[in-house]
Design a protein around this motif. Structure first.
Motif, PDB file in Angstrom:
ATOM      1  N   PHE A 131      34.029  39.718  32.015  1.00 28.14           N
ATOM      2  CA  PHE A 131      34.833  38.579  32.442  1.00 28.14           C
ATOM      3  C   PHE A 131      36.060  39.050  33.214  1.00 28.14           C
ATOM      4  O   PHE A 131      36.353  38.559  34.303  1.00 28.14           O
ATOM      5  N   GLU A 132      36.780  40.016  32.675  1.00 27.93           N
ATOM      6  CA  GLU A 132      37.978  40.525  33.340  1.00 27.93           C
ATOM      7  C   GLU A 132      37.630  41.208  34.658  1.00 27.93           C
ATOM      8  O   GLU A 132      38.349  41.053  35.648  1.00 27.93           O
ATOM      9  N   GLU A 133      36.539  41.951  34.694  1.00 34.78           N
ATOM     10  CA  GLU A 133      36.104  42.609  35.930  1.00 34.78           C
ATOM     11  C   GLU A 133      35.820  41.574  37.021  1.00 34.78           C
ATOM     12  O   GLU A 133      36.275  41.703  38.160  1.00 34.78           O
ATOM     13  N   LEU A 134      35.074  40.529  36.672  1.00 33.30           N
ATOM     14  CA  LEU A 134      34.722  39.497  37.645  1.00 33.30           C
ATOM     15  C   LEU A 134      35.949  38.689  38.077  1.00 33.30           C
ATOM     16  O   LEU A 134      36.089  38.341  39.253  1.00 33.30           O
ATOM     17  N   ALA A 135      36.840  38.407  37.134  1.00 33.15           N
ATOM     18  CA  ALA A 135      38.056  37.658  37.463  1.00 33.15           C
ATOM     19  C   ALA A 135      38.940  38.458  38.429  1.00 33.15           C
ATOM     20  O   ALA A 135      39.505  37.901  39.374  1.00 33.15           O
ATOM     21  N   ASN A 136      39.048  39.756  38.209  1.00 32.51           N
ATOM     22  CA  ASN A 136      39.834  40.596  39.120  1.00 32.51           C
ATOM     23  C   ASN A 136      39.202  40.655  40.506  1.00 32.51           C
ATOM     24  O   ASN A 136      39.908  40.676  41.514  1.00 32.51           O
ATOM     25  N   LYS A 137      37.885  40.653  40.558  1.00 32.47           N
ATOM     26  CA  LYS A 137      37.186  40.628  41.843  1.00 32.47           C
ATOM     27  C   LYS A 137      37.513  39.331  42.590  1.00 32.47           C
ATOM     28  O   LYS A 137      37.771  39.347  43.792  1.00 32.47           O
ATOM     29  N   ALA A 138      37.537  38.210  41.877  1.00 32.52           N
ATOM     30  CA  ALA A 138      37.888  36.915  42.491  1.00 32.52           C
ATOM     31  C   ALA A 138      39.344  36.898  42.936  1.00 32.52           C
ATOM     32  O   ALA A 138      39.670  36.370  43.994  1.00 32.52           O
ATOM     33  N   LYS A 139      40.229  37.495  42.141  1.00 27.29           N
ATOM     34  CA  LYS A 139      41.658  37.537  42.493  1.00 27.29           C
ATOM     35  C   LYS A 139      41.864  38.235  43.833  1.00 27.29           C
ATOM     36  O   LYS A 139      42.616  37.775  44.686  1.00 27.29           O
ATOM     37  N   VAL A 140      41.190  39.333  44.039  1.00 28.98           N
ATOM     38  CA  VAL A 140      41.328  40.101  45.270  1.00 28.98           C
ATOM     39  C   VAL A 140      40.578  39.448  46.430  1.00 28.98           C
ATOM     40  O   VAL A 140      41.042  39.473  47.570  1.00 28.98           O
ATOM     41  N   GLY A 141      39.451  38.815  46.134  1.00 31.17           N
ATOM     42  CA  GLY A 141      38.562  38.339  47.186  1.00 31.17           C
ATOM     43  C   GLY A 141      38.743  36.923  47.668  1.00 31.17           C
ATOM     44  O   GLY A 141      38.230  36.569  48.732  1.00 31.17           O
ATOM     45  N   CYS A 142      39.452  36.088  46.944  1.00 28.43           N
ATOM     46  CA  CYS A 142      39.555  34.701  47.407  1.00 28.43           C
ATOM     47  C   CYS A 142      40.397  34.643  48.689  1.00 28.43           C
ATOM     48  O   CYS A 142      41.352  35.395  48.845  1.00 28.43           O
ATOM     49  N   PRO A 143      40.018  33.779  49.629  1.00 22.21           N
ATOM     50  CA  PRO A 143      40.719  33.721  50.912  1.00 22.21           C
ATOM     51  C   PRO A 143      42.227  33.480  50.810  1.00 22.21           C
ATOM     52  O   PRO A 143      42.981  34.024  51.607  1.00 22.21           O
ATOM     53  N   VAL A 144      42.672  32.689  49.841  1.00 19.98           N
ATOM     54  CA  VAL A 144      44.107  32.449  49.723  1.00 19.98           C
ATOM     55  C   VAL A 144      44.816  33.727  49.275  1.00 19.98           C
ATOM     56  O   VAL A 144      45.888  34.053  49.793  1.00 19.98           O
ATOM     57  N   SER A 145      44.229  34.483  48.351  1.00 20.47           N
ATOM     58  CA  SER A 145      44.828  35.764  47.958  1.00 20.47           C
ATOM     59  C   SER A 145      44.972  36.682  49.159  1.00 20.47           C
ATOM     60  O   SER A 145      45.976  37.380  49.306  1.00 20.47           O
ATOM     61  N   LYS A 146      43.961  36.678  50.016  1.00 24.72           N
ATOM     62  CA  LYS A 146      43.967  37.575  51.176  1.00 24.72           C
ATOM     63  C   LYS A 146      45.070  37.235  52.169  1.00 24.72           C
ATOM     64  O   LYS A 146      45.568  38.111  52.867  1.00 24.72           O
ATOM     65  N   VAL A 147      45.474  35.971  52.248  1.00 30.30           N
ATOM     66  CA  VAL A 147      46.491  35.582  53.223  1.00 30.30           C
ATOM     67  C   VAL A 147      47.913  35.751  52.679  1.00 30.30           C
ATOM     68  O   VAL A 147      48.857  35.835  53.446  1.00 30.30           O
ATOM     69  N   LEU A 148      48.059  35.839  51.378  1.00 30.02           N
ATOM     70  CA  LEU A 148      49.389  35.924  50.780  1.00 30.02           C
ATOM     71  C   LEU A 148      49.893  37.358  50.743  1.00 30.02           C
ATOM     72  O   LEU A 148      49.210  38.256  50.255  1.00 30.02           O
ATOM     73  N   ASN A 149      51.086  37.558  51.236  1.00 25.80           N
ATOM     74  CA  ASN A 149      51.712  38.876  51.251  1.00 25.80           C
ATOM     75  C   ASN A 149      52.711  38.952  50.105  1.00 25.80           C
ATOM     76  O   ASN A 149      53.921  38.891  50.306  1.00 25.80           O
ATOM     77  N   THR A 150      52.176  39.052  48.885  1.00 23.55           N
ATOM     78  CA  THR A 150      53.027  39.090  47.710  1.00 23.55           C
ATOM     79  C   THR A 150      52.298  39.786  46.574  1.00 23.55           C
ATOM     80  O   THR A 150      51.097  40.061  46.661  1.00 23.55           O
ATOM     81  N   ASN A 151      52.997  40.056  45.493  1.00 32.09           N
ATOM     82  CA  ASN A 151      52.420  40.651  44.302  1.00 32.09           C
ATOM     83  C   ASN A 151      51.660  39.574  43.529  1.00 32.09           C
ATOM     84  O   ASN A 151      52.258  38.586  43.096  1.00 32.09           O
ATOM     85  N   ILE A 152      50.355  39.754  43.356  1.00 33.24           N
ATOM     86  CA  ILE A 152      49.531  38.792  42.624  1.00 33.24           C
ATOM     87  C   ILE A 152      49.064  39.456  41.341  1.00 33.24           C
ATOM     88  O   ILE A 152      48.440  40.513  41.367  1.00 33.24           O
ATOM     89  N   THR A 153      49.388  38.815  40.206  1.00 41.15           N
ATOM     90  CA  THR A 153      48.953  39.318  38.905  1.00 41.15           C
ATOM     91  C   THR A 153      48.040  38.295  38.245  1.00 41.15           C
ATOM     92  O   THR A 153      48.008  37.127  38.659  1.00 41.15           O
ATOM     93  N   LEU A 154      47.318  38.740  37.219  1.00 35.82           N
ATOM     94  CA  LEU A 154      46.336  37.881  36.570  1.00 35.82           C
ATOM     95  C   LEU A 154      46.310  38.157  35.074  1.00 35.82           C
ATOM     96  O   LEU A 154      46.305  39.312  34.648  1.00 35.82           O
ATOM     97  N   SER A 155      46.325  37.093  34.295  1.00 35.32           N
ATOM     98  CA  SER A 155      46.043  37.204  32.860  1.00 35.32           C
ATOM     99  C   SER A 155      44.848  36.319  32.569  1.00 35.32           C
ATOM    100  O   SER A 155      44.678  35.260  33.198  1.00 35.32           O
ATOM    101  N   THR A 156      44.004  36.766  31.646  1.00 37.94           N
ATOM    102  CA  THR A 156      42.775  36.032  31.348  1.00 37.94           C
ATOM    103  C   THR A 156      42.636  35.806  29.853  1.00 37.94           C
ATOM    104  O   THR A 156      43.044  36.649  29.044  1.00 37.94           O
ATOM    105  N   THR A 157      42.063  34.665  29.515  1.00 41.09           N
ATOM    106  CA  THR A 157      41.708  34.359  28.133  1.00 41.09           C
ATOM    107  C   THR A 157      40.291  33.824  28.143  1.00 41.09           C
ATOM    108  O   THR A 157      39.998  32.825  28.826  1.00 41.09           O
ATOM    109  N   LEU A 158      39.403  34.486  27.428  1.00 43.22           N
ATOM    110  CA  LEU A 158      38.034  34.023  27.284  1.00 43.22           C
ATOM    111  C   LEU A 158      37.949  33.274  25.968  1.00 43.22           C
ATOM    112  O   LEU A 158      38.207  33.825  24.904  1.00 43.22           O
TER     113      LEU A 158
END
Length: 140
Positions: free
Chosen positions: A112-139
């Motif tokens: 779950f965490e591996e796939l969520a991190n892949k989405a964090k990096v790969g989503c088009p909005v993440s790609k356009v933002l020039n900032t520090n993006i962090t992620l916390s997950t709860t399954l």
């Protein structure tokens, strides 16, 4: 695919007011201004709209990535907290924190965490933002 949004502004920075609209009509002259942006008063602001767009993009990208892994979410909820700070040359979005809670039958925490991190990096909005993006997950 192309889409658009628009804004109208009248007046000065502190006494002025604006309205934000989207071509889809979801937002129709939604009010915004100095007080809704910097003082917590009613109305929207560009940062919360970026947060909503980022949360939506990330969550949809994760749905795709989960499907490719043979998983389907029962429910996912993402909150994107956008930080706007005063910097040397004005203001900047210095960070966005994505907080994801998800119920995904058959998923283990590590995958779950591996796939969520892949989405964090790969989503088009993440790609356009020039900032520090962090992620916390709860399954759940």
């Amino acid at each position: 695919m192309k889409t658009s949004g628009s804004a109208v502004w009248t007046g000065g920075i502190k006494d002025g007011r604006g309205a934000i609209s989207t071509v889809s009509g979801v937002l129709q002259a939604a009010p915004y201004g100095f007080s809704s942006r910097f003082e917590g008063k009613p109305g929207t602001n560009p940062e919360e709209l970026i947060g909503a767009a980022h949360a939506g993009c990330f969550t949809m990208a994760l749905s795709l990535i989960l499907g490719e892994a043979g998983l389907t979410a029962e429910k996912m909820e993402t909150k994107a907290e956008v930080t706007l700070d005063k910097v040397a040359d004005g203001f900047a979005i210095t960070a966005i924190h994505l907080d994801l809670q998800a119920k995904i039958p058959g998923a283990d925490k590590a995958k779950f965490e591996e796939l969520a991190n892949k989405a964090k990096v790969g989503c088009p909005v993440s790609k356009v933002l020039n900032t520090n993006i962090t992620l916390s997950t709860t399954l759940l």
